[in-house]
Design a protein around this motif. Sequence first.
Motif, PDB file in Angstrom:
ATOM      1  N   GLY A  72       2.735  -7.009   2.319  1.00 10.74           N
ATOM      2  CA  GLY A  72       1.302  -6.754   2.491  1.00 10.74           C
ATOM      3  C   GLY A  72       1.009  -5.276   2.695  1.00 10.74           C
ATOM      4  O   GLY A  72       0.086  -4.722   2.080  1.00 10.74           O
ATOM      5  N   THR A  73       1.807  -4.641   3.525  1.00 12.24           N
ATOM      6  CA  THR A  73       1.635  -3.208   3.775  1.00 12.24           C
ATOM      7  C   THR A  73       1.867  -2.407   2.502  1.00 12.24           C
ATOM      8  O   THR A  73       1.089  -1.507   2.161  1.00 12.24           O
ATOM      9  CB  THR A  73       2.617  -2.742   4.875  1.00 12.24           C
ATOM     10  OG1 THR A  73       2.400  -3.517   6.046  1.00 12.24           O
ATOM     11  CG2 THR A  73       2.425  -1.267   5.195  1.00 12.24           C
TER      12      THR A  73
ATOM     13  N   ASP B 154      -7.187   3.071  -6.066  1.00  6.00           N
ATOM     14  CA  ASP B 154      -8.620   3.258  -5.814  1.00  6.00           C
ATOM     15  C   ASP B 154      -9.026   4.722  -5.981  1.00  6.00           C
ATOM     16  O   ASP B 154     -10.080   5.029  -6.524  1.00  6.00           O
ATOM     17  CB  ASP B 154      -8.976   2.795  -4.394  1.00  6.00           C
ATOM     18  CG  ASP B 154      -8.954   1.280  -4.251  1.00  6.00           C
ATOM     19  OD1 ASP B 154      -8.899   0.597  -5.291  1.00  6.00           O
ATOM     20  OD2 ASP B 154      -8.984   0.794  -3.110  1.00  6.00           O
TER      21      ASP B 154
ATOM     22  N   SER C  76       1.630  -3.436  -0.577  1.00  5.12           N
ATOM     23  CA  SER C  76       0.563  -3.750  -1.522  1.00  5.12           C
ATOM     24  C   SER C  76      -0.683  -2.898  -1.254  1.00  5.12           C
ATOM     25  O   SER C  76      -1.340  -2.419  -2.182  1.00  5.12           O
ATOM     26  CB  SER C  76       0.244  -5.247  -1.409  1.00  5.12           C
ATOM     27  OG  SER C  76      -0.733  -5.601  -2.332  1.00  5.12           O
ATOM     28  N   GLN C  77      -0.978  -2.686   0.024  1.00  3.81           N
ATOM     29  CA  GLN C  77      -2.130  -1.841   0.388  1.00  3.81           C
ATOM     30  C   GLN C  77      -1.945  -0.396  -0.084  1.00  3.81           C
ATOM     31  O   GLN C  77      -2.906   0.271  -0.463  1.00  3.81           O
ATOM     32  CB  GLN C  77      -2.341  -1.859   1.909  1.00  3.81           C
ATOM     33  CG  GLN C  77      -2.988  -3.155   2.430  1.00  3.81           C
ATOM     34  CD  GLN C  77      -4.251  -3.532   1.665  1.00  3.81           C
ATOM     35  OE1 GLN C  77      -5.154  -2.717   1.529  1.00  3.81           O
ATOM     36  NE2 GLN C  77      -4.298  -4.748   1.133  1.00  3.81           N
ATOM     37  N   THR C  78      -0.682   0.077  -0.044  1.00  6.79           N
ATOM     38  CA  THR C  78      -0.445   1.458  -0.487  1.00  6.79           C
ATOM     39  C   THR C  78      -0.584   1.578  -2.006  1.00  6.79           C
ATOM     40  O   THR C  78      -1.013   2.617  -2.501  1.00  6.79           O
ATOM     41  CB  THR C  78       0.933   1.997  -0.046  1.00  6.79           C
ATOM     42  OG1 THR C  78       1.982   1.300  -0.725  1.00  6.79           O
ATOM     43  CG2 THR C  78       1.116   1.909   1.452  1.00  6.79           C
ATOM     44  N   CYS C  79      -0.251   0.526  -2.737  1.00 10.20           N
ATOM     45  CA  CYS C  79      -0.469   0.527  -4.199  1.00 10.20           C
ATOM     46  C   CYS C  79      -1.967   0.628  -4.467  1.00 10.20           C
ATOM     47  O   CYS C  79      -2.433   1.486  -5.224  1.00 10.20           O
ATOM     48  CB  CYS C  79       0.045  -0.758  -4.849  1.00 10.20           C
ATOM     49  SG  CYS C  79       1.779  -1.121  -4.576  1.00 10.20           S
ATOM     50  N   LYS C  80      -2.698  -0.279  -3.799  1.00  9.65           N
ATOM     51  CA  LYS C  80      -4.136  -0.368  -4.041  1.00  9.65           C
ATOM     52  C   LYS C  80      -4.856   0.904  -3.615  1.00  9.65           C
ATOM     53  O   LYS C  80      -5.734   1.405  -4.337  1.00  9.65           O
ATOM     54  CB  LYS C  80      -4.711  -1.579  -3.289  1.00  9.65           C
ATOM     55  CG  LYS C  80      -6.152  -1.874  -3.637  1.00  9.65           C
ATOM     56  CD  LYS C  80      -6.722  -3.022  -2.831  1.00  9.65           C
ATOM     57  CE  LYS C  80      -8.152  -3.310  -3.234  1.00  9.65           C
ATOM     58  NZ  LYS C  80      -9.061  -2.158  -3.122  1.00  9.65           N
ATOM     59  N   GLY C  81      -4.475   1.436  -2.453  1.00  9.57           N
ATOM     60  CA  GLY C  81      -5.123   2.632  -1.939  1.00  9.57           C
ATOM     61  C   GLY C  81      -5.041   3.789  -2.920  1.00  9.57           C
ATOM     62  O   GLY C  81      -6.025   4.492  -3.179  1.00  9.57           O
TER      63      GLY C  81
END
Length: 126
Positions: free
Chosen positions: A110-111, A121, A113-118
């Motif tokens: 989860g962590t 964006d 995945s957030q760095t990919c998305k961040g």
Amino acid sequence: QFKKPEDAIKYRQSALTVMANSFGKIGAVVKGEAPFNKDEVAKNAAVVAMISTLPWQAFGPGTEGGNALPEVWSDNAKFKSASEKMQLAVANLNTAAQSGDQDAIKKAFGTASQTCKGCHDDFKKK
Ligand code: ASC
């Protein structure tokens, strides 16, 4: 290192594609769409961790284009910081995956995945 900008774009897109493939396989397990196989998850996490170090050398000066926004170059310190966050997050995912602890894998995924998305964006064309 790259003769033409297109060579750099192809290199970084290829590395990110390979990384996303292995990351996605872990994601399917985390989401319960595929069975948990410790060795498979460990193998995929090791691939992600290793490949995560590669794309950045192909975002050098004069390689604008592909799906990258101009901010990669105009705000390069922020981009570099985002890439380092991702590399750290997937290194932690790899540590969790090698341990085989499913809860730790889920959390670390989860962590990561957030760095990919961040980064997408802020730095990737929609
Ligand atoms: C993936 C993939 C990404 C990330 C992102 C996470 O599997 O290809 O780019 O996860 O979607 O939010």
